[in-house]
Design a protein around this motif. Structure first.
Motif, short mmCIF file in Angstrom:
data_model
loop_
_atom_site.label_atom_id
_atom_site.label_comp_id
_atom_site.label_asym_id
_atom_site.label_seq_id
_atom_site.Cartn_x
_atom_site.Cartn_y
_atom_site.Cartn_z
N GLU A 1 -49.70 -26.72 10.20
CA GLU A 1 -48.53 -27.44 10.71
C GLU A 1 -47.37 -27.43 9.73
O GLU A 1 -46.23 -27.57 10.13
CB GLU A 1 -48.94 -28.86 11.09
CG GLU A 1 -49.96 -28.81 12.22
CD GLU A 1 -50.42 -30.15 12.72
OE1 GLU A 1 -49.94 -31.18 12.20
OE2 GLU A 1 -51.25 -30.17 13.64
N GLN A 2 -47.67 -27.29 8.45
CA GLN A 2 -46.58 -27.11 7.49
C GLN A 2 -47.05 -26.39 6.23
O GLN A 2 -48.15 -26.63 5.75
CB GLN A 2 -45.94 -28.45 7.12
CG GLN A 2 -46.87 -29.51 6.63
CD GLN A 2 -46.16 -30.84 6.51
OE1 GLN A 2 -46.68 -31.85 6.94
NE2 GLN A 2 -44.99 -30.87 5.94
N ALA B 1 -38.87 -23.54 9.95
CA ALA B 1 -39.10 -22.84 11.23
C ALA B 1 -40.58 -22.91 11.61
O ALA B 1 -40.94 -23.13 12.77
CB ALA B 1 -38.66 -21.38 11.11
N TYR B 2 -41.44 -22.74 10.59
CA TYR B 2 -42.90 -22.79 10.81
C TYR B 2 -43.31 -24.17 11.32
O TYR B 2 -44.06 -24.30 12.29
CB TYR B 2 -43.59 -22.47 9.48
CG TYR B 2 -45.10 -22.42 9.56
CD1 TYR B 2 -45.77 -21.30 10.03
CD2 TYR B 2 -45.88 -23.51 9.13
CE1 TYR B 2 -47.16 -21.25 10.08
CE2 TYR B 2 -47.26 -23.48 9.18
CZ TYR B 2 -47.89 -22.35 9.66
OH TYR B 2 -49.27 -22.30 9.71
N GLN B 3 -42.75 -25.21 10.68
CA GLN B 3 -43.06 -26.58 11.07
C GLN B 3 -42.54 -26.90 12.47
O GLN B 3 -43.25 -27.52 13.28
CB GLN B 3 -42.44 -27.56 10.05
CG GLN B 3 -42.98 -28.97 10.21
CD GLN B 3 -42.54 -29.87 9.07
OE1 GLN B 3 -41.62 -29.56 8.34
NE2 GLN B 3 -43.20 -31.00 8.92
N ALA B 4 -41.34 -26.44 12.77
CA ALA B 4 -40.75 -26.68 14.10
C ALA B 4 -41.61 -26.05 15.19
O ALA B 4 -41.85 -26.64 16.25
CB ALA B 4 -39.32 -26.12 14.14
N GLU B 5 -42.08 -24.83 14.90
CA GLU B 5 -42.93 -24.11 15.86
C GLU B 5 -44.24 -24.88 16.09
O GLU B 5 -44.71 -25.01 17.23
CB GLU B 5 -43.22 -22.69 15.31
CG GLU B 5 -43.83 -21.72 16.30
CD GLU B 5 -43.01 -21.52 17.58
OE1 GLU B 5 -43.64 -21.50 18.65
OE2 GLU B 5 -41.77 -21.42 17.50
N ALA B 6 -44.80 -25.37 14.99
CA ALA B 6 -46.07 -26.13 15.07
C ALA B 6 -45.86 -27.42 15.89
O ALA B 6 -46.67 -27.74 16.76
CB ALA B 6 -46.57 -26.47 13.68
N LYS C 1 -43.65 -27.99 18.15
CA LYS C 1 -43.42 -27.62 19.55
C LYS C 1 -44.77 -27.38 20.24
O LYS C 1 -45.01 -27.86 21.35
CB LYS C 1 -42.56 -26.35 19.60
CG LYS C 1 -42.07 -25.99 20.98
CD LYS C 1 -41.08 -24.83 20.91
CE LYS C 1 -41.31 -23.85 22.04
NZ LYS C 1 -40.65 -22.57 21.82
N ARG C 2 -45.66 -26.66 19.55
CA ARG C 2 -46.99 -26.35 20.10
C ARG C 2 -47.77 -27.65 20.36
O ARG C 2 -48.39 -27.82 21.41
CB ARG C 2 -47.74 -25.46 19.12
CG ARG C 2 -49.06 -24.90 19.68
CD ARG C 2 -49.78 -24.03 18.68
NE ARG C 2 -50.39 -24.81 17.62
CZ ARG C 2 -50.09 -24.72 16.35
NH1 ARG C 2 -49.15 -23.88 15.95
NH2 ARG C 2 -50.70 -25.46 15.44
#
Length: 293
Positions: free
Chosen positions: A215-216, A246-251, A253-254
Motif C-alpha cells: 500500500e505504500q 502514485a503507488y499509494q494512490a493506486e493502492a 483506489k484498489r
C-alpha cells in the motif's frame, strides 16, 4: 519416517496447539454467537410465560385466542463451514512479521477448530486462477488435521488469482446453505456479481489479507520489485516522492473499490495485515455480527 514428513508433522502440531488454544479460549463462544442460530426453524406456539422474550409473541394467535402466545424456535445446530483459501503467488508476499500465506493457514485452522467444537462440518476450496483442490465438508479432529497438513504443504499448480471463478465453483458445489470464509488479498479482476450470488445462497464472510508495503513504499532508493503471480521484475525508484505517491494512490483506489464491492454484496469483512495479530480483527468481526442479529 522421512525428515520432510517429520518437519511437516511438527508444523501441524505447532499450529494445532496455537490455534486450538485460541479457538478454545477466545473464539468458541464468539463463533457460536456470531454464526449459530441464523437458521432458526419455527416449530410451534405456546402460551406466554413470565420471562419470555416479548419479541417472540405471535400477535395473530394472541388476537385469535385473546391471550398471549409465543413462537417457539428450534436452532438448527449444525452448520457447514467452507474455507475458500487463495493459494496464488501473491499470498507468499510478506515484509514485516510473516507472509500472507502464514496468516491464512492459521486463520483456517482457528476457524476449523472453532467449527468442530460446535459440532459443525468443515470443508476447504484451494484456489488460484483455477480450482486447485476441493476437500468436501466433514466433521472431526482427524479431518481438521488433514486440512492443516494440506494448508502447510500445499503447492499450487498456478500462480494467478481468480476470485470470481472460485465463488462460482463454490456456489455450484455446495448445495445446502453454509457459512463461508473467503481468505485472500483480493488482488483480482472484478468479482462483485459472483459475490452477490454466493452471498444470497450462503453466508459469506471476507477476510482480506494485506502487507503494508503493498500500500505504500518506504524510501529505499532504486529497488527491484517482482510480481509474484507473473514473475515479472520491475525496477522502481522509491526515492522519487511522485512514484511513492502514485503507488499509494493506486493502492487506495484498489482498496476503495474492494470496500464498495463488499458493501454492495452485503458481505462482512475483516482486514488483517502481516504486521499484526489476526485475533483482534477476527474478534471485532464476530462482535459486529452478534450485534447485527
Amino acid at each position: 519416517m522421512a525428515k520432510d514428513t517429520q518437519e511437516l508433522l511438527k508444523k501441524v502440531r505447532k499450529i494445532e496447539i496455537k490455534t486450538r488454544g485460541l479457538s478454545n479460549h477466545l473464539f468458541t463462544g464468539e463463533y457460536h454467537s456470531a454464526f449459530k442460530g441464523r437458521g432458526m426453524a419455527f416449530s410451534e406456539v405456546r402460551e406466554y410465560q413470565v420471562g419470555d422474550e416479548i419479541r417472540t409473541i405471535d400477535w395473530n394467535v394472541t388476537a385469535r385466542f385473546n391471550h398471549p402466545y409465543v413462537k417457539v424456535f428450534e436452532e438448527e445446530r449444525e452448520l457447514t463451514v467452507m474455507l475458500l483459501m487463495d493459494v496464488s503467488g501473491s499470498e507468499s508476499f510478506g515484509t514485516v512479521n510473516q507472509q500472507k500465506q502464514d496468516i491464512a493457514t492459521e486463520l483456517c485452522a482457528v476457524l476449523a477448530f472453532s467449527a468442530i467444537q460446535n459440532n459443525d462440518k468443515v470443508g476447504v476450496i484451494f484456489f488460484s486462477d483455477k480450482i486447485e483442490k476441493f476437500i468436501p465438508p466433514k466433521k472431526g479432529r482427524t479431518h481438521i488435521l488433514m486440512i492443516i497438513r494440506e494448508l502447510i504443504d500445499f503447492k499450487p499448480d498456478h500462480k494467478g488469482t481468480d476470485v470470481a471463478m472460485a465463488l462460482k465453483y463454490f456456489t455450484g458445489a455446495i448445495k445446502k446453505r453454509c457459512t463461508a470464509f473467503i481468505i485472500s488479498d483480493f488482488m483480482t479482476a472484478d468479482f462483485e456479481q459472483e459475490l452477490k450470488i454466493a452471498n444470497k445462497k450462503h453466508d459469506v464472510i471476507a477476510l482480506r489479507l494485506y502487507d503494508r508495503h503493498e500500500e505504500q513504499f518506504p524510501d529505499m532508493g532504486l529497488i527491484p520489485v517482482q510480481d509474484e503471480e507473473t514473475g515479472q521484475v520491475q525496477w522502481i525508484n522509491t526515492s522519487d516522492k511522485r512514484v511513492r505517491d502514485a503507488y499509494q494512490a493506486e493502492a487506495f483506489k484498489r482498496i476503495g473499490v474492494l470496500r464498495e464491492t463488499f458493501r454492495k454484496s452485503g458481505v462482512d469483512v475483516a482486514t488483517i495485515g502481516t504486521h499484526e495479530t489476526y485475533v483482534k480483527p477476527l474478534m471485532t468481526l464476530f462482535k459486529k455480527r452478534e450485534r447485527k442479529k
